[in-house]
Each structure stands twice: as C-alpha cells, then as structure tokens.
Design a protein around this motif. Structure first.
Motif, short mmCIF file in Angstrom:
data_model
loop_
_atom_site.label_atom_id
_atom_site.label_comp_id
_atom_site.label_asym_id
_atom_site.label_seq_id
_atom_site.Cartn_x
_atom_site.Cartn_y
_atom_site.Cartn_z
N ARG A 19 3.47 -22.01 -1.59
CA ARG A 19 4.57 -21.52 -1.90
C ARG A 19 5.64 -22.33 -2.72
NH1 ARG A 19 8.67 -17.62 2.00
NH2 ARG A 19 9.90 -17.04 0.29
N LYS B 144 3.37 -12.52 9.09
CA LYS B 144 4.02 -11.99 7.72
C LYS B 144 3.11 -12.19 6.47
CE LYS B 144 7.87 -11.52 6.10
NZ LYS B 144 8.22 -10.31 5.41
N PHE B 145 2.53 -13.55 6.78
CA PHE B 145 1.39 -13.58 5.56
C PHE B 145 -0.07 -13.85 6.21
CE2 PHE B 145 4.97 -14.84 2.69
CZ PHE B 145 5.96 -15.33 3.79
N VAL C 249 1.17 -10.55 1.93
CA VAL C 249 2.88 -10.37 2.26
C VAL C 249 3.10 -8.94 2.65
CG1 VAL C 249 5.15 -10.85 1.76
CG2 VAL C 249 3.41 -12.12 0.42
N ALA D 153 7.53 -6.87 3.06
CA ALA D 153 7.96 -7.78 1.99
C ALA D 153 9.52 -7.64 1.98
CB ALA D 153 7.43 -7.81 0.64
N ASP E 82 11.46 -13.10 0.56
CA ASP E 82 9.99 -13.45 0.22
C ASP E 82 9.68 -13.90 -1.22
OD1 ASP E 82 9.01 -11.00 2.74
OD2 ASP E 82 9.37 -13.40 3.07
#
Lengths: 113, 113
Positions: free
Chosen positions: B37, B66-67, B81, B84, B88
């Motif tokens: 990221r 979450k990911f 994702v 979201a 994010d």
C-alpha cells in the motif's frame, strides 16, 4: 530491524547534469539490492539489481554501486534528461526464508529542461 | 523482464462495499506474491505476503479480515478490500519475484466514497 533511508528526499537539476542518489541500510546481511523508478500514479519499474556479492551494475546511463559493509548504495545518472524525472526507490532483500523487500523513503527527481 | 499485470488500474466504490484487485504473473510462475500500500508522497508499505496454496502472511497492524488475500494458482493472487471505508482509499501495488528479481504491477488506485 532493517531500515532503508534515501538522501536527498527531493532533487532538482538542470538537464544534462550528472547526479547521484544515495541509499543506506542498517543491516548489511542482504541478499540483493534493487533500484526502481516510479512515475506518478504508476507501478514500479526495475532499473538495476545488484547481488550482495557484486560491487556495481550498469545499464545505459545508469550505474549502481553497492558497499555492503558500510550499508550504502548509490545510483549514478549520467547526462540527465527531463524524461528521467520520477521518484527513485531503492529496496533491499534479506533472502533466506523471507523474500521481503524493504523499501527506502524515495528520492523525487526533477530534471529541468 | 518478467511481466506482472494488475487489474483494475483504478476503481471507485461506495463505502461498505467490497473491492477485488487481481495480480497476475504473465510469463512466469510465482509461488509468492506481495501486496503493498502506498500513501501519497510516501514509500511502499508491505501489507502481506501471498503464498500459493496456503494462508497469506500479514504484516503487523494489517487487518487480515479487512484485506483478504487469495493465491489460488501460481500466476494469480487477489486482494479483496472488504467493507471498504474512505480511509481505505489508497494506491495498492502487487509484486512477484523470479529467483532473484522483483517485478511490480501497475498499481490500483482505490477511491472509496
């Protein structure tokens, strides 16, 4: 914990100048070091890869050196051109069980026409 | 060099929805892929290591629920994702390695509205 730092954070030069970007890392136990270029909003383009046993690599106007014992690498760009303007990132790979790349903070280069 | 293709290059989604990003190694097999990221004007932050046929390894502070990462084949890893939120929103980049060198996808700009 490996930390990678790049100096300077930003650099602006006139076209035609030779320049040096610096990368330093705290843990000398690396497998290799890679230099990348990133254009705004884009992914990374690999420029040069130096294995831990090597001292330097050259590609065109680019030359990268590695001094593992002192934890330093430099990227030399000869006869800079406006098209060289980008962010330059160095990354070290530890090797062994992990193939993670630890990235430096980057140098934003602007070559003025 | 080897080619890594990432799709989509940009996506806008509504808050609360899920978004899937694909990363493919086009001309080589990659048992391991990496997801990064990148925040504006910052370097790449490793989120997780994607392992073909097994669970991904997440970096400290990255929420695995979450990911979601799936690496179902030697040429494809996906990052989803989930639920979201605007925080994010970011630039996500994947990477795959050959024996020695890392290659990167073009990146995905995610905007959550």
């Amino acid at each position: 914990k490996q930390e990678v730092t790049q100096i300077p954070a930003a650099l602006s030069v006139p076209e035609g100048e030779n320049l040096v970007l610096n990368c330093s890392f705290t843990d000398s136990a690396i497998y290799n070091l890679q230099w990348f270029r990133q254009d705004p909003g884009k992914g990374l383009t690999s420029l040069l890869l130096i294995q831990s046993s090597q001292r330097e690599q050259t590609s065109g106007r680019l030359n990268a050196s590695l001094d593992k014992s002192s934890g330093r690498s430099t990227l030399y760009i000869a006869a800079s051109q406006p098209g060289d303007s980008a962010t330059y990132l160095c990354a070290v790979r530890k090797g062994g069980a992990t193939n993670k790349l630890i990235f430096g903070t980057g140098t934003l280069l602007a070559v003025q026409p | 060099g080897a080619v890594v293709s990432q799709h989509p290059s940009w996506v806008i989604c509504k808050s609360g929805t899920s978004v899937k990003i694909e990363c493919r190694s086009l001309d080589f097999q990659a048992t391991t892929m990496f997801w990064y990221r990148q925040f504006p004007k910052q370097s790449l932050m490793l989120m997780a290591t994607s392992n073909e046929g097994s669970k991904a390894t997440y970096e400290q502070g990255v929420e695995k629920d979450k990911f979601l990462i799936n690496h179902a084949s030697l040429t494809l890893s996906t990052l989803t994702v989930t639920s979201a939120h605007p925080e994010d929103s970011s630039f996500y980049i994947c990477s795959a390695m050959t024996v020695a060198e890392a290659f990167f996808g073009q990146g995905t700009r995610l905007t959550v509205v």
